[in-house]
Design an enzyme around this catalytic site. Structure first.
Site, PDB file in Angstrom:
ATOM      1  N   HIS A   1       0.934  -1.382  -0.214  1.00  0.00           N
ATOM      2  CA  HIS A   1       0.003   0.013   0.125  1.00  0.00           C
ATOM      3  C   HIS A   1       1.113   1.103   0.148  1.00  0.00           C
ATOM      4  O   HIS A   1       0.233   2.589  -0.694  1.00  0.00           O
ATOM      5  CB  HIS A   1      -1.325   0.105   1.226  1.00  0.00           C
TER       6      HIS A   1
ATOM      7  N   LYS B   1      -2.023  -6.791  -8.226  1.00  0.00           N
ATOM      8  CA  LYS B   1      -2.269  -7.814  -7.553  1.00  0.00           C
ATOM      9  C   LYS B   1      -3.394  -8.640  -7.812  1.00  0.00           C
ATOM     10  O   LYS B   1      -4.159  -9.754  -7.904  1.00  0.00           O
ATOM     11  CB  LYS B   1      -2.133  -8.364  -6.277  1.00  0.00           C
TER      12      LYS B   1
ATOM     13  N   SER C   1      -2.562  -7.466   2.954  1.00  0.00           N
ATOM     14  CA  SER C   1      -3.161  -7.650   3.853  1.00  0.00           C
ATOM     15  C   SER C   1      -3.663  -9.070   4.914  1.00  0.00           C
ATOM     16  O   SER C   1      -3.766  -8.603   5.722  1.00  0.00           O
ATOM     17  CB  SER C   1      -4.198  -6.969   4.717  1.00  0.00           C
ATOM     18  N   ARG C   2      -4.069  -9.967   3.964  1.00  0.00           N
ATOM     19  CA  ARG C   2      -4.464 -11.041   4.405  1.00  0.00           C
ATOM     20  C   ARG C   2      -3.280 -11.823   5.063  1.00  0.00           C
ATOM     21  O   ARG C   2      -3.732 -13.294   6.270  1.00  0.00           O
ATOM     22  CB  ARG C   2      -5.133 -12.399   3.434  1.00  0.00           C
TER      23      ARG C   2
END
Ligand code: PAF
Length: 283
Positions: free
Chosen positions: A37, A152, A189-190
């Site tokens: 990010h 992604k 984030s996962r």
């Protein structure tokens, strides 16, 4: 760094910068920010006078309520991470569900010319309508000059370009390269939810994509797909959901290669109950 939770407040800040004829970039996120990010925010800072980072876990794009509940949320650490960029030209918009949807969240239905029927669309019913709903809402509220999305989610990026095109939204969509951990695992984030043994196993996904790319010059898409399926059958921890070689424009699976077109391999894998996606350019 100013953090706004209401669209009326952020509208005042946006009006002020527009009065100064400044340009505005938007980096939409669902929080749980990571270095990937930050790359998007850095690029947005280079291109614009001011950057808004939205942080909002959008309920309408989750087809699975347990996934929505488990999605990592930590506004304080997200803000701390953005502060490491040391810029006073970043604003955070972290709205509530009510601020965005003004009542019960309602999903808008879109015609993405079939881009949403492929890959993710086959496994996540209405996911892209939910993404379209929220991204369009952000474009209406923020009216950015430029908006930044990671490759992604390559299919998402294609769908957002289609959304902008079909609805004549005046914004430039800028796609940014996938940011990877040293192991090759695509940043997500996962990843923070992966148990240690799965975190160790997950770089296998990029290894397979890289091997598929190496085979692409000499083997057919079907042969490569079979080979990939076999590799995952042998794997004790990771479960393949899909592997598809598709045209990078239409996102349709390919059966015969043409030198004129660009192709990509797309993959979705379960690591325990965490779903990871990745993709790679093949030519
Ligand atoms: O890619 C994401 O994080 C989300 O799908 C997005 C674009 C922020 C919309 O909620």
């Amino acid at each position: 760094m100013e953090v706004y939770s209401e669209k009326q407040q952020i509208a005042v800040a946006i009006d002020a910068l527009r009065a100064r004829k400044q340009t505005l970039g938007l980096v939409p996120t669902m929080g749980a920010l990571h270095k990937g990010h930050l790359q998007l925010v850095k690029k947005a800072l280079q291109d614009n006078n001011m950057v808004i980072v939205s942080i909002f876990v959008n309920p309408t794009q989750f087809n699975n309520t347990s996934d929505l509940k488990a999605y990592p949320r930590n506004l304080e650490s997200d803000i701390a991470l953005l502060k490491t960029l040391g810029k006073n030209t970043i604003l955070v918009y972290a709205p509530t569900v009510h601020d965005i949807y003004e009542g019960r969240p309602v999903l808008q239905k879109f015609d993405f010319d079939g881009l949403d029927f492929e890959m993710e669309g086959k496994y996540r019913h209405n996911h892209f309508n939910g993404v379209g709903t929220i991204v369009k809402r952000f474009f209406e509220i923020i009216k950015p000059d430029n908006a930044y999305f990671g490759e992604k989610d390559f299919q998402q990026l294609a769908i957002i370009r289609k959304l902008v095109d079909k609805h004549n939204i005046r914004v430039n969509i800028i796609g940014c390269k996938i940011h990877r951990e040293a192991s090759g695992l695509a940043m997500s984030s996962r990843n923070t939810r992966l148990k240690p043994e799965y975190k160790k196993a997950a770089p296998f996904i990029f290894e397979i994509l890289t091997a598929a790319k190496n085979q692409f010059g000499t083997k057919s898409a079907t042969k490569i797909a079979h080979w990939v399926e076999k590799q995952f059958e042998k794997h004790s921890l990771l479960k393949l959901e899909y592997f598809v070689i598709a045209d990078a424009k239409t996102l349709k699976p390919i059966y015969r290669k043409s030198n004129k077109n660009k192709y990509r391999a797309f993959i979705a894998v379960y690591a325990d109950d965490i779903r990871l996606i990745d993709n790679i350019a093949l030519n």
